[in-house]
Design an enzyme around this catalytic site. Sequence first.
Site, PDB file in Angstrom:
ATOM      1  N   LYS A   1       0.831  -1.205   0.000  1.00  0.00           N
ATOM      2  CA  LYS A   1       0.000   0.000   0.000  1.00  0.00           C
ATOM      3  C   LYS A   1       0.861   1.249   0.000  1.00  0.00           C
ATOM      4  O   LYS A   1       1.903   1.305   0.647  1.00  0.00           O
ATOM      5  CB  LYS A   1      -0.896   0.011   1.246  1.00  0.00           C
TER       6      LYS A   1
ATOM      7  N   HIS B   1       2.176  -2.876   7.759  1.00  0.00           N
ATOM      8  CA  HIS B   1       1.299  -1.905   8.412  1.00  0.00           C
ATOM      9  C   HIS B   1       2.083  -0.640   8.732  1.00  0.00           C
ATOM     10  O   HIS B   1       3.214  -0.711   9.216  1.00  0.00           O
ATOM     11  CB  HIS B   1       0.733  -2.476   9.721  1.00  0.00           C
TER      12      HIS B   1
ATOM     13  N   TYR C   1      -5.617  -6.050  14.139  1.00  0.00           N
ATOM     14  CA  TYR C   1      -5.688  -7.013  13.045  1.00  0.00           C
ATOM     15  C   TYR C   1      -5.502  -8.453  13.511  1.00  0.00           C
ATOM     16  O   TYR C   1      -6.120  -9.377  13.018  1.00  0.00           O
ATOM     17  CB  TYR C   1      -4.595  -6.634  12.047  1.00  0.00           C
TER      18      TYR C   1
END
Length: 300
Positions: free
Chosen positions: A178, A272, A281
Amino acid sequence: MQEILEKYFDYLKSEKRFSAHTLRNYRIDLDSFFEFLKSQFDKDISPLVLEKVNAQNLRTYISYRMMDDALRVSISRNLSGIRSFYKWLNKNKIIHNPALEALNFKVPKEKPKQFADSDEAQNVIKLSYKQDHHEEWVKHRDLALMILLFSTGMRISEAINLNIEDLPSSDFMTITGKGKKSRIIPILPIVKEALDEYLIVHPFSGNKKAPLFVGARLKRLNAGVIQNQLNKIKRDCGITCKINPHAFRHAFATSLLKKDGDLRTIQELLGHSSISTTQKYTDIDLEHIQKVYNKAHPRK
């Protein structure tokens, strides 16, 4: 398409008075949506492609984002940005797709129940290999993909965007996740073995630029194909818990934490940006998290 996007962001900046932070988020959200559309339509983004997008495509996108570890608030913001973009496109007569801007999708408040532990994940992988497939290479593809997800904690989007040339020659692999952030993950022998066996029967094994995981039409694999396969395993084998590609990532993280893996390392492996995301999570009780901190904290 680039010219259209520049005009849209000029509009957001000059007329809507959006801040630099908001503009950056809108751009990230549209980039994510466009990547999804490329995989759905197998075409570069253009007004014609945007005009073809329908409600079902958007529902699939929501599922895709949920499987890709996105928070509910992020998905809601993402959808808001997409609606705003379509409203502007329609208003300026660039495309005609009024149905999409009027849709009001609700993001589920809770994610589906994931695997309880690594044993269930491994069981599903074994059951997948025993399933009947029309093509032998599809069996090896599914096995390699599931082992890769479970053994590395990779996101499904990261895995299906790999090309053959991305495969490592060493015991480590660089992944772009990401926000185009890179991280290094270890590759276990069982992963190498599964990938090597898959490459032997891969339809494009001689083309290093080809997608690593391909679908029946020999295009880059869609995450929904693997979800359908998991649904079939669940139905045929009587599995009661909900399963999806994201669950392998969940099982990976949970297994490491339960074996006293430190949160910082797990955070790096998962990609993350915040350790608080890793805590939520893994779905482990706070008492266990406290034990991990007490054991590893340098104050001792």
